[in-house]
Write an enzyme that holds these catalytic residues in place. Structure first.
Site, mmCIF file in Angstrom:
data_model
loop_
_atom_site.group_PDB
_atom_site.id
_atom_site.type_symbol
_atom_site.label_atom_id
_atom_site.label_comp_id
_atom_site.label_asym_id
_atom_site.label_seq_id
_atom_site.Cartn_x
_atom_site.Cartn_y
_atom_site.Cartn_z
ATOM 1 N N HIS A 14 -34.162 25.068 -11.060
ATOM 2 C CA HIS A 14 -35.174 25.379 -12.061
ATOM 3 C C HIS A 14 -36.075 26.516 -11.570
ATOM 4 O O HIS A 14 -36.028 26.915 -10.410
ATOM 5 C CB HIS A 14 -35.999 24.140 -12.449
ATOM 6 C CG HIS A 14 -37.044 23.720 -11.456
ATOM 7 N ND1 HIS A 14 -38.067 22.857 -11.780
ATOM 8 C CD2 HIS A 14 -37.231 24.040 -10.152
ATOM 9 C CE1 HIS A 14 -38.831 22.670 -10.716
ATOM 10 N NE2 HIS A 14 -38.352 23.371 -9.714
ATOM 11 N N CYS A 33 -42.216 28.970 -6.517
ATOM 12 C CA CYS A 33 -41.507 28.244 -7.587
ATOM 13 C C CYS A 33 -41.228 29.146 -8.783
ATOM 14 O O CYS A 33 -40.439 28.781 -9.659
ATOM 15 C CB CYS A 33 -42.304 27.024 -8.031
ATOM 16 S SG CYS A 33 -42.439 25.777 -6.742
ATOM 17 N N HIS A 39 -34.602 27.904 -7.920
ATOM 18 C CA HIS A 39 -34.323 27.200 -6.662
ATOM 19 C C HIS A 39 -33.895 25.793 -7.035
ATOM 20 O O HIS A 39 -34.035 25.372 -8.184
ATOM 21 C CB HIS A 39 -35.584 27.175 -5.783
ATOM 22 C CG HIS A 39 -36.729 26.490 -6.442
ATOM 23 N ND1 HIS A 39 -37.570 27.142 -7.320
ATOM 24 C CD2 HIS A 39 -37.141 25.206 -6.411
ATOM 25 C CE1 HIS A 39 -38.466 26.283 -7.774
ATOM 26 N NE2 HIS A 39 -38.222 25.104 -7.244
ATOM 27 N N HIS A 41 -33.325 21.438 -6.485
ATOM 28 C CA HIS A 41 -33.878 20.163 -6.005
ATOM 29 C C HIS A 41 -32.813 19.091 -6.122
ATOM 30 O O HIS A 41 -31.970 19.146 -7.020
ATOM 31 C CB HIS A 41 -35.061 19.708 -6.866
ATOM 32 C CG HIS A 41 -36.282 20.539 -6.718
ATOM 33 N ND1 HIS A 41 -37.115 20.466 -5.630
ATOM 34 C CD2 HIS A 41 -36.824 21.465 -7.530
ATOM 35 C CE1 HIS A 41 -38.121 21.305 -5.778
ATOM 36 N NE2 HIS A 41 -37.966 21.939 -6.930
ATOM 37 N N ASP A 79 -27.115 17.351 -14.470
ATOM 38 C CA ASP A 79 -26.583 17.438 -13.104
ATOM 39 C C ASP A 79 -25.838 18.754 -12.896
ATOM 40 O O ASP A 79 -24.988 19.133 -13.707
ATOM 41 C CB ASP A 79 -25.649 16.260 -12.835
ATOM 42 C CG ASP A 79 -25.245 16.173 -11.367
ATOM 43 O OD1 ASP A 79 -26.077 16.510 -10.499
ATOM 44 O OD2 ASP A 79 -24.101 15.770 -11.099
ATOM 45 N N HIS A 80 -26.194 19.454 -11.814
ATOM 46 C CA HIS A 80 -25.594 20.753 -11.476
ATOM 47 C C HIS A 80 -25.791 21.795 -12.567
ATOM 48 O O HIS A 80 -24.940 22.645 -12.800
ATOM 49 C CB HIS A 80 -24.110 20.596 -11.091
ATOM 50 C CG HIS A 80 -23.936 19.967 -9.742
ATOM 51 N ND1 HIS A 80 -24.220 18.639 -9.506
ATOM 52 C CD2 HIS A 80 -23.552 20.489 -8.555
ATOM 53 C CE1 HIS A 80 -24.006 18.372 -8.226
ATOM 54 N NE2 HIS A 80 -23.612 19.473 -7.623
ATOM 55 N N GLU A 124 -39.032 15.116 -7.303
ATOM 56 C CA GLU A 124 -38.310 16.352 -6.999
ATOM 57 C C GLU A 124 -38.244 16.586 -5.492
ATOM 58 O O GLU A 124 -37.567 17.490 -5.034
ATOM 59 C CB GLU A 124 -38.849 17.560 -7.762
ATOM 60 C CG GLU A 124 -40.158 18.063 -7.300
ATOM 61 C CD GLU A 124 -40.633 19.287 -8.084
ATOM 62 O OE1 GLU A 124 -39.988 19.716 -9.056
ATOM 63 O OE2 GLU A 124 -41.676 19.801 -7.681
HETATM 64 NI NI NI Z 1 -39.088 23.370 -7.797
#
Ligand code: NI
Length: 155
Positions: A14, A33, A39, A41, A79-80, A124
């Site tokens: 995200h 961020c 990046h 999580h 997911d992914h 996260e």
């Molecule tokens: Ni983040």
């Protein structure tokens, strides 16, 4: 009341970013961020249902049902994936952990037996999570959810 929780996890990318702001302001508020390419999580989601155990089954809710709803309605969609681009129900939403908790609640509320959903918690990282318990929120025009009564712990 008995509270029953199922925990699941997923991995996703995200970027925290408000398109109504300048690059400078995004950088100042969201810092790294807001880096343009995002990046990742490893998220953990804990969904808690509440109720009186059924006298015949002993269940508050059938955890197989909860597991299936989580898989079909949320995990298979996030997911992914890149949360800013790939997920229909997050379109236009700044994918903070707070907003994910609200969005997941809104999905689950319609798919579980009425009145059972008690809390949605989204981690996260090991130390940061948001918990949402269904208090009213408003989705504003820039896609940033506001006015939620969010519980959040950032030690
Ligand atoms: Ni983040």
């Amino acid at each position: 009341m008995v509270y029953v929780t199922r925990r699941v996890s997923f991995s996703a990318a995200h970027r925290l970013y408000n398109p109504q702001w300048s690059e400078e302001r995004n950088q100042a508020v969201f810092d790294k961020c807001a880096n343009p390419h995002g990046h990742g999580h490893n998220y953990v989601v804990e969904v808690t249902v509440a109720g009186i155990p059924d006298p015949e089954t002993g269940y508050v809710v059938d955890l197989k049902l909860l597991a299936r709803v989580l898989e079909e309605e949320i995990l298979s969609k996030v997911d992914h994936k890149h949360l800013n681009y790939d997920v229909d129900f997050l379109r236009g939403v700044n994918p903070t952990v707070e907003n994910l908790a609200i969005a997941f609640w809104q999905i689950l509320e319609g798919k579980l037996p009425a009145g059972k959903l008690y809390a949605v918690r989204v981690y996260e990282s090991e130390n940061n999570y948001a918990e949402y318990r269904g208090e009213p929120v408003e989705l504003t025009g820039n896609g940033v959810m506001r006015h939620g009564q969010l519980r959040e712990e950032r030690p």
